[in-house]
Design a protein around this motif. Structure first.
Motif, PDB file in Angstrom:
ATOM      1  N   LEU A  34       0.780  -1.213   0.093  1.00 35.05           N
ATOM      2  CA  LEU A  34       0.167   0.006  -0.046  1.00 35.05           C
ATOM      3  C   LEU A  34       0.725   1.218   0.151  1.00 35.05           C
ATOM      4  O   LEU A  34       0.272   2.292  -0.594  1.00 35.05           O
ATOM      5  N   LEU A  35       2.128   1.275   0.624  1.00 32.47           N
ATOM      6  CA  LEU A  35       2.630   2.557   0.925  1.00 32.47           C
ATOM      7  C   LEU A  35       3.316   2.637  -0.646  1.00 32.47           C
ATOM      8  O   LEU A  35       3.366   3.804  -1.226  1.00 32.47           O
ATOM      9  N   THR A  36       3.699   1.696  -1.258  1.00 32.04           N
ATOM     10  CA  THR A  36       4.306   1.916  -2.772  1.00 32.04           C
ATOM     11  C   THR A  36       3.085   2.509  -3.546  1.00 32.04           C
ATOM     12  O   THR A  36       3.627   3.242  -4.356  1.00 32.04           O
ATOM     13  N   GLU A  37       1.911   2.025  -3.525  1.00 28.40           N
ATOM     14  CA  GLU A  37       1.201   2.086  -4.139  1.00 28.40           C
ATOM     15  C   GLU A  37       0.524   3.535  -4.114  1.00 28.40           C
ATOM     16  O   GLU A  37       0.274   4.415  -5.145  1.00 28.40           O
ATOM     17  N   TYR A  38       0.839   4.391  -3.111  1.00 30.61           N
ATOM     18  CA  TYR A  38       0.415   5.465  -2.898  1.00 30.61           C
ATOM     19  C   TYR A  38       1.659   6.718  -2.669  1.00 30.61           C
ATOM     20  O   TYR A  38       1.529   7.807  -2.250  1.00 30.61           O
ATOM     21  N   SER A 131       0.306  -5.256   8.407  1.00 27.91           N
ATOM     22  CA  SER A 131      -1.073  -4.553   8.962  1.00 27.91           C
ATOM     23  C   SER A 131      -1.265  -3.334   8.305  1.00 27.91           C
ATOM     24  O   SER A 131      -2.334  -2.816   8.494  1.00 27.91           O
ATOM     25  N   LEU A 132      -0.782  -3.091   7.182  1.00 26.66           N
ATOM     26  CA  LEU A 132      -1.335  -2.027   6.331  1.00 26.66           C
ATOM     27  C   LEU A 132      -2.873  -2.247   5.810  1.00 26.66           C
ATOM     28  O   LEU A 132      -3.099  -3.290   5.067  1.00 26.66           O
ATOM     29  N   ILE A 143      -7.614   6.840   4.084  1.00 28.62           N
ATOM     30  CA  ILE A 143      -7.068   6.630   5.382  1.00 28.62           C
ATOM     31  C   ILE A 143      -6.341   5.147   5.468  1.00 28.62           C
ATOM     32  O   ILE A 143      -7.207   4.420   5.179  1.00 28.62           O
ATOM     33  N   ILE A 144      -5.240   4.962   5.782  1.00 21.11           N
ATOM     34  CA  ILE A 144      -4.762   3.600   6.004  1.00 21.11           C
ATOM     35  C   ILE A 144      -4.200   3.528   7.211  1.00 21.11           C
ATOM     36  O   ILE A 144      -3.466   4.192   7.851  1.00 21.11           O
TER      37      ILE A 144
END
Length: 533
Positions: A34-38, A131-132, A143-144
């Motif tokens: 998720l971090l990479t995607e955003y 946990s993301l 919100i993640i």
């Protein structure tokens, strides 16, 4: 009521059409996260835990207020962090000396130290990737939620395992990260109940670099002090930021250059461990260093066969008498089995120098035979009738069996270094074993050179040798009735060296396991299980 029924009907109708209102925001991700995607670096989540975990040098304008019994006290100062200053383990506070009392200066420095305390190994990717989870996707805001990985946290940051993090992405840009404690924690030296720590870190993009820096922080927590409730608010605004090359950065909220008043007083405080000495320089050269302090459970067992070379006895104050002529010492051997269990503590003082201490208990089992000389057997054959000994019952040897317990203690040093995946080490230990049953203390010196290969996944494979050097001449006495003593002196032919091979396996960032075996005339097996911090 009408609106509620209408909303319920809409959800039911959409489900019939094949829509899942929850699944729209939980699409599976492959070969990414998720971090990479955003477009968010994990460093942002590290920085939300401590702004000193950013890369680069920065100065923040700080405002700290404390409210107790309706009275609020506040202080203003600048927090300076420079990773090149004092090897990156110190922070500096700059302030107007007249505006803050000496007592409050020390209190503020302690507060900042506790707020940013970390080991230098707590540098990156502290979050738990699994946990993301996207918990909201409405309008222009995503919100993640996430949590920190407790196996990645140093003891100073262990409270973070009870924090729930929320990442706010607005119009595709990282806006802030919010942390809240879901359970009671010890925070800033205080016991804080659940939901009473709220820490918000705001981010901004620079005008010359990709990625984000911390724009400001807003931290609030409250706790009970006897009958009173205490509330602490800590606000910080970044006024200066330089990248790792020392280039000053600018961002939209920075409207003018910052210059620290030359008359400002500066206090310096340490963050985390200062060990090993010169560790920062070693890491800059590309060396990977272990955590500086270790506590280990150490178990060692060995078996060897020893040959008698001398045996003397005496009583009370009389001289010792040699029994060499009574026995065939060259054929007399003793099988010795030793097991030692100890607690070992060690510290890396320098990148290449480790010092250690041990304390524990050992057990020594002996099972051997003292063969009678032909002269003794002839004498017993002729004169044994005096004591009722039949010639056919004369033994060839006297059995020797005993089990002794020893209090074991000592210390040592290790010199280590390496290039690429190849490493070498030389260990020296001094060990004393006190044996109360026979009133003696044995001293031993252990030397172990080794050559190792570090695999890509952190396991070290080593081969080497171990030398044990001690005085094989053992003296002592055995108490007899009526305050009499049987004095003795025994000597053995020593076995100095054997080959060793072993594995070192890191179980986690803190736990470690080592196994070592030895072979040759002395066989051994060693287990070490420890925790490093």
């Amino acid at each position: 009521m009408k609106n509620t029924l209408l909303r319920l009907f809409t959800i039911i109708w959409l489900s019939f059409l094949g829509f899942d209102t929850q699944a729209q925001n939980s699409k599976k991700i492959i070969n990414s996260d998720l971090l990479t995607e955003y477009g968010i670096s994990p460093k942002a989540l590290d920085a939300a835990l401590s702004t000193t975990l950013q890369k680069g040098e920065f100065t923040q304008k700080m405002e700290v207020s404390r409210t107790l019994d309706g009275k609020t006290e506040s202080s203003n100062f600048y927090l300076i962090y420079d990773p090149t200053y004092k090897e990156g383990i110190d922070i500096q506070l700059a302030f107007n000396e007249d505006s803050i009392s000496i007592l409050k200066q020390k209190l503020l420095l302690k507060t900042m130290q506790e707020m940013h305390s970390f080991s230098r190994l707590s540098k990156e990717n502290l979050y738990d990737e699994k946990s993301l989870k996207v918990i909201s996707n409405e309008g222009n805001t995503i919100i993640i939620s996430y949590r920190y990985n407790k196996s990645m946290l140093e003891p100073e940051l262990m409270y973070a395992k009870k924090l729930l993090g929320k990442i706010y992405i607005v119009d595709g840009q990282l806006e802030k990260v919010e942390l809240t404690n879901e359970a009671p924690i010890k925070f800033m030296g205080q016991k804080v109940e659940a939901e009473n720590v709220i820490s918000t870190t705001y981010f901004t993009r620079t005008q010359s670099h990709d990625g984000y820096i911390v724009k400001s922080t807003d931290q609030k927590y409250n706790y009970q002090k006897k009958k009173d409730r205490v509330e602490v608010i800590i606000k910080g605004t970044t006024v200066e930021y330089k990248d790792e090359d020392g280039v000053a950065l600018s961002w939209p909220e920075k409207t003018k250059p910052f210059t620290l008043d030359s008359s400002a007083k500066t206090l310096t405080g340490s963050l985390g461990w200062g060990l090993p000495i010169y560790g920062k320089g070693a890491r800059k050269l590309g060396y990977s260093l272990p955590r500086p302090i270790g506590i280990n459970i150490f178990s060692h067992q060995q078996a060897q066969q020893l040959q008698f070379t001398d045996l003397q006895v005496g009583s009370n104050e009389s001289d010792l008498v040699s029994l060499v002529n009574l026995f065939e010492l060259e054929g007399s051997t003793v099988d010795q089995f030793t097991k030692v269990t100890m607690i070992k503590g060690d510290v890396w003082l320098l990148p290449f120098l480790n010092v250690m201490g041990v304390f524990g208990q050992g057990k020594n089992q002996i099972d051997g035979s003292l063969f009678l000389s032909e002269e003794v057997k002839d004498a017993l054959s002729k004169l044994g009738w005096i004591i009722g000994l039949d010639p056919d019952d004369i033994p060839d040897y006297l059995p020797i069996q005993s089990e002794l317990t020893a209090l074991t203690y000592g210390g040592g040093v290790t010199l280590a270094g390496g290039v690429d995946n190849i490493n070498v080490s030389l260990s020296y230990q001094f060990v004393a074993s006190s044996i109360p049953e026979v009133n003696t203390t044995k001293l031993a010196h252990v030397l172990a050179p080794s050559l190792g290969y570090m695999t890509n996944f952190g396991m070290n494979v080593m081969i080497g040798a171990q030398g044990q050097f001690y005085n094989t001449n053992t003296k002592g006495f055995i108490g007899l009735p009526n305050d009499n003593n049987l004095n003795y002196q025994v000597n053995f032919k020593p076995i100095r060296w054997n080959f060793i091979a072993g594995l070192y396996v890191p179980i986690s960032n803190h736990l470690e396991l080592a196994v070592q075996s030895g072979w040759g005339q002395r066989r051994s097996l060693t287990f070490v299980f420890g925790y490093r911090f």
